[in-house]
Design a protein around this motif. Sequence first.
Motif, PDB file in Angstrom:
ATOM      1  N   ASP A  21       0.828  -1.216   0.000  1.00 40.13           N
ATOM      2  CA  ASP A  21       0.000   0.000   0.000  1.00 40.13           C
ATOM      3  C   ASP A  21       0.858   1.260   0.000  1.00 40.13           C
ATOM      4  OD1 ASP A  21      -2.211  -1.584   0.010  1.00 40.13           O
ATOM      5  OD2 ASP A  21      -2.632  -1.375   2.149  1.00 40.13           O
ATOM      6  N   ALA A  22       1.940   1.251   0.775  1.00 32.70           N
ATOM      7  CA  ALA A  22       2.812   2.432   0.853  1.00 32.70           C
ATOM      8  C   ALA A  22       3.447   2.733  -0.508  1.00 32.70           C
ATOM      9  CB  ALA A  22       3.884   2.209   1.908  1.00 32.70           C
ATOM     10  N   ALA A  64       1.320   6.905  -6.807  1.00 35.51           N
ATOM     11  CA  ALA A  64       0.195   7.768  -7.185  1.00 35.51           C
ATOM     12  C   ALA A  64       0.595   9.238  -7.201  1.00 35.51           C
ATOM     13  CB  ALA A  64      -0.971   7.559  -6.220  1.00 35.51           C
ATOM     14  N   GLU A  65       1.656   9.579  -6.504  1.00 31.65           N
ATOM     15  CA  GLU A  65       2.112  10.968  -6.452  1.00 31.65           C
ATOM     16  C   GLU A  65       3.126  11.291  -7.543  1.00 31.65           C
ATOM     17  OE1 GLU A  65       3.622  11.360  -2.531  1.00 31.65           O
ATOM     18  OE2 GLU A  65       1.633  11.395  -1.569  1.00 31.65           O
ATOM     19  N   TYR A 120       2.175   2.061  -3.466  1.00 30.47           N
ATOM     20  CA  TYR A 120       1.166   2.607  -4.373  1.00 30.47           C
ATOM     21  C   TYR A 120       0.827   4.053  -4.031  1.00 30.47           C
ATOM     22  CZ  TYR A 120       0.406  -1.894  -6.599  1.00 30.47           C
ATOM     23  OH  TYR A 120       0.584  -3.049  -7.325  1.00 30.47           O
ATOM     24  N   VAL A 121       0.900   4.413  -2.756  1.00 28.69           N
ATOM     25  CA  VAL A 121       0.675   5.814  -2.374  1.00 28.69           C
ATOM     26  C   VAL A 121       1.746   6.701  -2.998  1.00 28.69           C
ATOM     27  CG1 VAL A 121       0.723   7.440  -0.439  1.00 28.69           C
ATOM     28  CG2 VAL A 121      -0.547   5.289  -0.236  1.00 28.69           C
ATOM     29  N   ILE A 122       2.984   6.248  -2.935  1.00 31.27           N
ATOM     30  CA  ILE A 122       4.084   7.022  -3.523  1.00 31.27           C
ATOM     31  C   ILE A 122       3.969   7.066  -5.040  1.00 31.27           C
ATOM     32  CG2 ILE A 122       6.587   7.099  -3.834  1.00 31.27           C
ATOM     33  CD1 ILE A 122       6.844   5.851  -1.035  1.00 31.27           C
TER      34      ILE A 122
END
Length: 223
Positions: free
Chosen positions: A41-42, A48-49, A44-46
Amino acid sequence: MATISEMSTSYESSFQDMFLNLKYGFLDGKLRGYVGDLLDDADYVILAECETLDDVVSYLSATERSKISNYGATHSHPSALVEMCLKSFVSDFNTLRSLAPEPLLTFLNYLTYGYMIDNVLLILVGILHGRDAQELIEKCHPLGMFDSIVTLPVATNMPDLYKLVLVDTPLASYFDDCMTINLDELNIELLRNTVYKVGTSNTKLLWFEVKEHFVKLRWVRPT
């Protein structure tokens, strides 16, 4: 003090674990490594940015999961990155297949049958629309490739398709009930539905077979 029965059980368990590790240890280590390479998850958060493809590549290249070290400046389109990741996945999958004992090997083989069927139908549709055969083969999914697929463009009817392409493949039984279907644009979807719904001579669905084998696989070594 442990009883003779308890000591015997302990030694038996130790020997079982030792032989299990000898037989499956390398495969287990490989699989754990592949699972560890999955994005979390971490990640994919990065991702996405990220604002550009270069940002995505830079982040992936900086992680231990990176398998895109050959991705260079000449690859400027997302499709090239997707293709490289797909090739990496297929390579890992085939490595597992080469190491897998039964019944895991049969289960992994089942997972490729859908891709093989889709590749056959893709080429048939393309040929009917006058597409180049080599171009169509290059568009096939790599998990669904098999040796005789290169002869598919010469098949003009179902008997020829069966005899020249399918007879020596795992797909043969899935096409047994398709011999009377004409290979034209109107019948391609009928062919697809027949293959997926009929399955083998026992009239099992393809994915039912996969699920059935998976259930058997789960009971090989209860946890």
